[in-house]
Design a protein around this motif. Structure first.
Motif, PDB file in Angstrom:
ATOM      1  N   THR A 196       0.753  -1.069  -0.031  1.00  0.00           N
ATOM      2  CA  THR A 196       0.064  -0.071   0.137  1.00  0.00           C
ATOM      3  C   THR A 196       0.737   0.983   0.067  1.00  0.00           C
ATOM      4  N   GLN A 197       2.194   1.393   0.126  1.00  0.00           N
ATOM      5  CA  GLN A 197       3.133   2.303   0.340  1.00  0.00           C
ATOM      6  C   GLN A 197       2.766   3.392   1.321  1.00  0.00           C
ATOM      7  N   THR A 198       2.277   2.836   2.545  1.00  0.00           N
ATOM      8  CA  THR A 198       2.185   3.594   3.530  1.00  0.00           C
ATOM      9  C   THR A 198       2.642   3.196   4.742  1.00  0.00           C
ATOM     10  N   ILE A 199       2.927   4.038   5.920  1.00  0.00           N
ATOM     11  CA  ILE A 199       3.379   3.844   7.114  1.00  0.00           C
ATOM     12  C   ILE A 199       2.367   3.702   8.062  1.00  0.00           C
ATOM     13  N   GLN A 200       2.164   2.580   8.617  1.00  0.00           N
ATOM     14  CA  GLN A 200       1.138   2.265   9.533  1.00  0.00           C
ATOM     15  C   GLN A 200       1.685   2.690  10.909  1.00  0.00           C
ATOM     16  N   LEU A 201       0.533   3.565  11.558  1.00  0.00           N
ATOM     17  CA  LEU A 201       0.966   4.135  12.733  1.00  0.00           C
ATOM     18  C   LEU A 201      -0.017   3.863  13.958  1.00  0.00           C
ATOM     19  N   PRO A 202       0.220   3.501  15.185  1.00  0.00           N
ATOM     20  CA  PRO A 202      -0.723   3.460  16.326  1.00  0.00           C
ATOM     21  C   PRO A 202      -1.071   4.724  16.738  1.00  0.00           C
ATOM     22  N   SER A 203      -2.342   4.548  17.484  1.00  0.00           N
ATOM     23  CA  SER A 203      -2.777   5.971  17.919  1.00  0.00           C
ATOM     24  C   SER A 203      -1.720   6.702  18.790  1.00  0.00           C
ATOM     25  N   GLY A 204      -1.059   5.943  19.577  1.00  0.00           N
ATOM     26  CA  GLY A 204       0.090   6.126  20.585  1.00  0.00           C
ATOM     27  C   GLY A 204       0.948   7.292  19.973  1.00  0.00           C
ATOM     28  N   ILE A 205       1.250   7.563  18.800  1.00  0.00           N
ATOM     29  CA  ILE A 205       2.048   8.235  18.076  1.00  0.00           C
ATOM     30  C   ILE A 205       1.652   9.948  18.558  1.00  0.00           C
ATOM     31  N   THR A 206       0.359  10.078  18.673  1.00  0.00           N
ATOM     32  CA  THR A 206      -0.244  11.397  19.200  1.00  0.00           C
ATOM     33  C   THR A 206       0.430  11.719  20.555  1.00  0.00           C
ATOM     34  N   ARG A 207       0.943  10.788  21.270  1.00  0.00           N
ATOM     35  CA  ARG A 207       1.749  11.249  22.538  1.00  0.00           C
ATOM     36  C   ARG A 207       3.246  11.976  22.038  1.00  0.00           C
ATOM     37  N   MET A 208       3.492  11.660  21.057  1.00  0.00           N
ATOM     38  CA  MET A 208       5.013  12.355  20.840  1.00  0.00           C
ATOM     39  C   MET A 208       4.481  13.503  19.917  1.00  0.00           C
ATOM     40  N   PRO A 209       5.910  14.406  19.972  1.00  0.00           N
ATOM     41  CA  PRO A 209       5.873  15.869  19.222  1.00  0.00           C
ATOM     42  C   PRO A 209       5.770  15.484  17.791  1.00  0.00           C
ATOM     43  N   GLY A 210       5.097  16.236  17.002  1.00  0.00           N
ATOM     44  CA  GLY A 210       5.203  16.148  15.520  1.00  0.00           C
ATOM     45  C   GLY A 210       3.747  15.911  14.891  1.00  0.00           C
ATOM     46  N   ILE A 211       2.882  15.205  15.822  1.00  0.00           N
ATOM     47  CA  ILE A 211       1.615  14.678  15.149  1.00  0.00           C
ATOM     48  C   ILE A 211       0.610  15.071  16.117  1.00  0.00           C
ATOM     49  N   ALA A 212      -0.453  15.895  16.114  1.00  0.00           N
ATOM     50  CA  ALA A 212      -1.421  16.244  16.856  1.00  0.00           C
ATOM     51  C   ALA A 212      -2.472  15.362  16.953  1.00  0.00           C
ATOM     52  N   VAL A 213      -3.285  15.138  17.860  1.00  0.00           N
ATOM     53  CA  VAL A 213      -4.451  14.056  17.925  1.00  0.00           C
ATOM     54  C   VAL A 213      -5.195  14.543  16.656  1.00  0.00           C
ATOM     55  N   GLU A 214      -5.567  15.862  16.459  1.00  0.00           N
ATOM     56  CA  GLU A 214      -6.478  15.962  15.329  1.00  0.00           C
ATOM     57  C   GLU A 214      -6.037  15.625  13.849  1.00  0.00           C
ATOM     58  N   GLU A 215      -4.743  15.557  13.703  1.00  0.00           N
ATOM     59  CA  GLU A 215      -3.926  15.194  12.603  1.00  0.00           C
ATOM     60  C   GLU A 215      -3.807  13.576  12.363  1.00  0.00           C
ATOM     61  N   TYR A 216      -4.034  12.907  13.351  1.00  0.00           N
ATOM     62  CA  TYR A 216      -3.623  11.432  13.510  1.00  0.00           C
ATOM     63  C   TYR A 216      -4.401  10.689  12.264  1.00  0.00           C
ATOM     64  N   VAL A 217      -3.743   9.718  11.517  1.00  0.00           N
ATOM     65  CA  VAL A 217      -4.822   8.928  10.699  1.00  0.00           C
ATOM     66  C   VAL A 217      -3.839   7.681  10.810  1.00  0.00           C
TER      67      VAL A 217
END
Length: 372
Positions: A117-138
């Motif tokens: 699929t050429q995508t990076i699969q991310l867990p929701s816990g990534i929003t605890r880190m800087p760089g990705i806000a909760v509103e931006e998470y996919v």
């Protein structure tokens, strides 16, 4: 200490405290740690700790072991680090005297590069880190979106080589500075290994938050800002394409405002299905050092397609690989796009991406970038 378990046959050290260890052997690192306190050998051995690490990995559970040593009772604390599928990507280890305050570790998550699929699969816990806000998470992000969030990074070709054409045993560790969208700026340390098995076709990642008060926040250099501004004023939009897979890998300038390339379920949807084969056919010419020109249909923010001319150049130094530099020009007969407009809901149109997060991200991007 963070022990990565990114492939079934490997367990190496990703970091010790704030220090990267570049996949050092577990036994060697443990020997050095124990050697600093010889009395620990009364109750601890590298083999014993290795067995505990394997147990935490196999059972995917937390583990606390109280051990009597010549230096007094000690606690061995193990915490698995999970990826988006619930599998263990690493085990974090803390060893110290019983009763002392255990420091709160920085956030860490596992991620997966899925080549089909050429995508990076991310867990929701990534929003605890800087760089990705909760509103931006996919749950999935393209590699172009990942690179777009970084600043001062110049190892794109190494990353793309591993993601698209890794060999058995290929691994890579690097650090990137993240510019904030609507989140916080920060710094990530990423360790990755290529995988081709029943768990993944692509690569497993381990992402550690290494942001600290002493870490200087990097901004684009004056040279980079000047070049982007010159290209913007000239109306140039240039990207690196992964030609074999017909997707945008990285923007060298501001993204073309008439092309929807982000927050897509599938990055290949940037190009019309009937044009992807025509792009792939140009690979042999580019590998031979030639340039090529083609007009294709690119997805726009209204969900339709805009004719776009591509002038393709071989990627310098990588002429035998399917990377190419593409200069993109909107067809002169189509209306100019000065600002991406949010389309009205259409129940008959099949969604192609994460629209709510897209418009949230665009609102912040348009405030920061003069390209809109």
């Amino acid at each position: 200490m963070t022990v990565e378990t990114l492939t079934p046959d490997a367990m190496t050290v990703a970091s010790v405290g704030d220090t990267p260890r570049e996949f050092a052997g577990v036994q060697r690192v443990l020997q050095r740690l124990l050697a600093k306190t010889p009395a620990l050998y009364d109750g601890l051995t590298t083999a014993g700790i290795g067995e505990a690490l394997q147990s935490a990995l196999a059972q995917a559970t937390e583990l606390d072991l109280r051990v009597s040593t010549g230096a007094g009772p000690h606690l061995l604390r193990l915490r698995p680090v999970f990826g988006p599928t619930g599998a263990v990507h690493a085990v974090r280890m803390w060893l110290g005297p019983v009763g002392v305050r255990i420091p709160e570790p920085e956030a860490v998550v596992g991620a997966i590069w899925d080549l089909p699929t050429q995508t990076i699969q991310l867990p929701s816990g990534i929003t605890r880190m800087p760089g990705i806000a909760v509103e931006e998470y996919v749950p999935r992000m393209s590699v172009a979106e990942f690179f777009y969030r970084t600043v001062g990074f110049d190892r794109h070709a190494e990353v793309l080589d591993l993601l698209y054409d890794h060999k058995p045993g290929d691994k890579l560790q690097f650090e990137v500075n993240l510019l904030a969208g609507t989140g916080r700026p920060g710094r990530w340390r990423i360790s990755m290994r290529g995988r081709d098995d029943d768990r993944a076709q692509g690569a497993w990642w381990l992402i550690e938050d290494v942001t600290s008060p002493t870490t200087p926040v990097q901004w684009p250099t004056l040279e980079r800002v000047g070049l982007r501004e010159a290209h913007r004023r000239a109306g140039n939009h240039i990207a690196v394409l992964q030609l074999e897979h017909t997707s945008i890998s990285h923007w060298l300038t501001d993204p073309a405002p008439w092309i929807r390339w982000d927050y897509l379920f599938r990055p290949v949807d940037v190009f019309h299905p009937e044009d992807r084969g025509r792009l792939i056919e140009l690979g042999s010419r580019l590998r031979g050092g030639e340039t090529a020109e083609i007009t294709v249909r690119t997805l726009n923010y209204a969900g339709d397609h805009t004719p776009t001319s591509l002038l393709l150049y071989p990627y310098p130094g990588y002429s035998s690989r399917p990377l190419t530099i593409a200069e993109m020009v909107r067809d002169g007969d189509t209306p100019a796009v000065t600002l991406p407009q949010r389309p009205a809901p259409d129940p008959d149109r099949t969604p192609v991406g994460y629209d709510e997060q897209l418009w949230h991200w665009l609102a912040g991007r348009m405030k920061r970038s003069p390209a809109y």
